[in-house]
Design a protein around this motif. Structure first.
Motif, PDB file in Angstrom:
ATOM      1  N   VAL A  61       0.705  -1.164  -0.123  1.00  0.00           N
ATOM      2  CA  VAL A  61       0.121  -0.109  -0.024  1.00  0.00           C
ATOM      3  C   VAL A  61       0.881   1.304   0.037  1.00  0.00           C
ATOM      4  N   VAL A  62       0.354   2.594  -0.509  1.00  0.00           N
ATOM      5  CA  VAL A  62       1.078   3.571  -0.525  1.00  0.00           C
ATOM      6  C   VAL A  62      -0.059   4.469   0.151  1.00  0.00           C
ATOM      7  N   ALA A  63       0.327   5.479   0.809  1.00  0.00           N
ATOM      8  CA  ALA A  63      -0.443   6.654   1.152  1.00  0.00           C
ATOM      9  C   ALA A  63       0.516   7.859   1.166  1.00  0.00           C
ATOM     10  N   ALA A  64      -0.524   9.075   0.828  1.00  0.00           N
ATOM     11  CA  ALA A  64       0.131  10.401   0.829  1.00  0.00           C
ATOM     12  C   ALA A  64      -0.708  11.502   1.244  1.00  0.00           C
ATOM     13  N   LEU A  65      -0.114  12.687   2.108  1.00  0.00           N
ATOM     14  CA  LEU A  65      -0.596  13.599   2.501  1.00  0.00           C
ATOM     15  C   LEU A  65      -0.260  14.655   1.538  1.00  0.00           C
ATOM     16  N   PRO A  66      -1.223  15.310   0.865  1.00  0.00           N
ATOM     17  CA  PRO A  66      -0.677  16.390   0.038  1.00  0.00           C
ATOM     18  C   PRO A  66      -1.043  17.795   0.693  1.00  0.00           C
ATOM     19  N   VAL A  67       0.181  18.581   0.358  1.00  0.00           N
ATOM     20  CA  VAL A  67       0.144  19.938   1.350  1.00  0.00           C
ATOM     21  C   VAL A  67       0.440  21.006   0.394  1.00  0.00           C
ATOM     22  N   GLU A 105       4.104  -2.016 -10.143  1.00  0.00           N
ATOM     23  CA  GLU A 105       4.247  -0.603 -10.189  1.00  0.00           C
ATOM     24  C   GLU A 105       5.308  -0.269  -8.765  1.00  0.00           C
ATOM     25  N   GLY A 106       5.924   0.845  -9.091  1.00  0.00           N
ATOM     26  CA  GLY A 106       6.992   1.125  -7.927  1.00  0.00           C
ATOM     27  C   GLY A 106       5.968   2.119  -6.961  1.00  0.00           C
ATOM     28  N   ALA A 107       6.657   2.128  -5.884  1.00  0.00           N
ATOM     29  CA  ALA A 107       5.786   3.030  -4.625  1.00  0.00           C
ATOM     30  C   ALA A 107       5.640   4.508  -5.073  1.00  0.00           C
ATOM     31  N   GLU A 108       6.696   5.233  -5.727  1.00  0.00           N
ATOM     32  CA  GLU A 108       6.242   6.462  -6.036  1.00  0.00           C
ATOM     33  C   GLU A 108       5.313   6.718  -7.047  1.00  0.00           C
ATOM     34  N   ASP A 109       5.451   5.909  -8.356  1.00  0.00           N
ATOM     35  CA  ASP A 109       4.539   5.846  -9.450  1.00  0.00           C
ATOM     36  C   ASP A 109       3.216   5.749  -9.022  1.00  0.00           C
ATOM     37  N   GLY A 110       2.904   4.648  -7.898  1.00  0.00           N
ATOM     38  CA  GLY A 110       1.743   4.225  -7.371  1.00  0.00           C
ATOM     39  C   GLY A 110       1.065   5.423  -6.624  1.00  0.00           C
ATOM     40  N   HIS A 128       9.442  10.542   0.832  1.00  0.00           N
ATOM     41  CA  HIS A 128       9.294   9.315   1.600  1.00  0.00           C
ATOM     42  C   HIS A 128       9.405   9.549   2.921  1.00  0.00           C
ATOM     43  N   VAL A 129       8.530   9.246   3.748  1.00  0.00           N
ATOM     44  CA  VAL A 129       8.450   9.418   5.243  1.00  0.00           C
ATOM     45  C   VAL A 129       8.899   8.057   5.646  1.00  0.00           C
ATOM     46  N   MET A 130       8.351   7.083   5.674  1.00  0.00           N
ATOM     47  CA  MET A 130       8.401   5.798   6.193  1.00  0.00           C
ATOM     48  C   MET A 130       7.670   4.780   5.600  1.00  0.00           C
ATOM     49  N   ALA A 131       8.480   3.415   5.893  1.00  0.00           N
ATOM     50  CA  ALA A 131       7.678   2.427   5.293  1.00  0.00           C
ATOM     51  C   ALA A 131       7.189   1.603   6.691  1.00  0.00           C
ATOM     52  N   SER A 132       5.872   1.287   6.718  1.00  0.00           N
ATOM     53  CA  SER A 132       5.275   1.178   8.177  1.00  0.00           C
ATOM     54  C   SER A 132       4.306  -0.216   7.987  1.00  0.00           C
ATOM     55  N   TYR A 133       4.146  -0.936   8.998  1.00  0.00           N
ATOM     56  CA  TYR A 133       3.178  -2.192   9.123  1.00  0.00           C
ATOM     57  C   TYR A 133       2.205  -1.878  10.352  1.00  0.00           C
ATOM     58  N   THR A 134       1.064  -1.600   9.864  1.00  0.00           N
ATOM     59  CA  THR A 134      -0.104  -1.037  10.493  1.00  0.00           C
ATOM     60  C   THR A 134      -0.306  -1.923  11.740  1.00  0.00           C
ATOM     61  N   ARG A 142       2.799  -3.849   3.354  1.00  0.00           N
ATOM     62  CA  ARG A 142       3.666  -2.791   4.012  1.00  0.00           C
ATOM     63  C   ARG A 142       2.940  -1.549   3.462  1.00  0.00           C
ATOM     64  N   ALA A 143       2.903  -0.495   4.157  1.00  0.00           N
ATOM     65  CA  ALA A 143       2.449   0.793   3.697  1.00  0.00           C
ATOM     66  C   ALA A 143       3.891   2.019   3.383  1.00  0.00           C
ATOM     67  N   ASP A 144       3.971   2.353   2.258  1.00  0.00           N
ATOM     68  CA  ASP A 144       4.945   3.455   2.244  1.00  0.00           C
ATOM     69  C   ASP A 144       4.272   4.775   2.267  1.00  0.00           C
ATOM     70  N   LEU A 145       4.722   5.621   3.190  1.00  0.00           N
ATOM     71  CA  LEU A 145       3.839   6.844   3.434  1.00  0.00           C
ATOM     72  C   LEU A 145       4.784   8.065   2.836  1.00  0.00           C
ATOM     73  N   TYR A 146       4.022   8.837   2.425  1.00  0.00           N
ATOM     74  CA  TYR A 146       4.863  10.027   1.818  1.00  0.00           C
ATOM     75  C   TYR A 146       4.033  11.300   2.002  1.00  0.00           C
ATOM     76  N   LEU A 147       4.959  12.499   2.045  1.00  0.00           N
ATOM     77  CA  LEU A 147       4.146  13.888   1.916  1.00  0.00           C
ATOM     78  C   LEU A 147       4.220  14.244   0.455  1.00  0.00           C
ATOM     79  N   ALA A 148       3.369  14.604  -0.073  1.00  0.00           N
ATOM     80  CA  ALA A 148       3.274  15.372  -1.397  1.00  0.00           C
ATOM     81  C   ALA A 148       3.076  16.884  -1.304  1.00  0.00           C
ATOM     82  N   THR A 149       3.290  17.309  -2.331  1.00  0.00           N
ATOM     83  CA  THR A 149       3.097  18.830  -2.561  1.00  0.00           C
ATOM     84  C   THR A 149       2.078  19.230  -3.719  1.00  0.00           C
ATOM     85  N   TYR A 150       1.207  20.140  -3.357  1.00  0.00           N
ATOM     86  CA  TYR A 150       0.350  20.652  -4.651  1.00  0.00           C
ATOM     87  C   TYR A 150       0.093  22.076  -4.512  1.00  0.00           C
TER      88      TYR A 150
END
Length: 213
Positions: A61-67, A105-110, A128-134, A142-150
């Protein structure tokens, strides 16, 4: 002399203490459940056989917070979450953008694909912030967590994929309002809490003081 707890890397329990005896697929649907029997060498030297289930929901899984740092705002969303409906009577909790990776698919592309599909956002940057297991005791993904900008340019439609049952409402919040969600306990999705707290640690000057909150 008093002893201190072992904290060096040499004290980490090694995989050689665990032997996999058998593996079998117990269930296959939208998720899979694998039953694994292991022999664990305990700290006292004795051997113990245990059986555990590992649940996998497709790929990682991937997750992103757009800021948007300049405007001091960010994007969250609401979409149907059946476990939250059943357990908390809260079918539409606030959360970040997230989804499963497609085959190969790679994590960033996803992450970029999910942001465009769900939030209608083209990420200007990804950090990339971290790879986590909830829940590492049972969940294998595994969940790769990202901060994204917009930025403030008009977003695309977003909303997710109807053929996957997605009907996503995207919400723009100020940094102050997002921080208030943490204080009141209104943000309960773990990956969203991690990403928002990470943003606050990286940019403390952009958030109101939490003193007395």
């Amino acid at each position: 002399m008093a002893t201190t707890p072992e904290t060096t890397p040499d004290a980490v329990r090694q995989p050689s203490r665990v032997e996999i005896l058998s593996r079998r697929e117990a269930y296959r649907g939208r998720a899979t459940v694998e039953e694994i029997t292991l022999r664990q060498t305990r700290r006292d030297g004795s051997a113990q056989d245990i059986t555990r289930e590992v649940v996998r929901y497709g790929s990682n899984v991937v997750a992103a917070l757009p800021v948007d740092i300049a405007r001091r705002c960010l994007l969250l969303c609401r979409q149907l979450r059946v476990p939250m409906l059943i357990d908390q009577n809260d079918p539409y909790p606030l959360e970040v953008c997230a989804g499963r990776l497609e085959q190969g698919e790679g994590a960033e592309d996803g992450t970029r694909r999910e942001l465009l599909e769900e939030f209608g956002v083209t990420a200007l940057t990804l950090t990339h912030v971290m790879a986590s297991y909830t829940s590492p005791g049972i969940l294998g993904a595994r969940a790769d967590l990202y901060l994204a900008t917009y930025d403030g340019t008009p977003r695309a439609a977003g909303g997710g994929l109807a053929d996957e049952g997605e009907d996503i409402d995207v919400i723009e919040l100020s940094f102050a309002d997002a921080a208030a969600l943490l204080v009141t306990g209104s943000l309960r999705d773990a990956k969203s809490v991690i990403l928002l707290q990470h943003l606050m640690l990286r940019h403390p000057g952009l958030f109101p003081t939490m003193n007395g909150a």
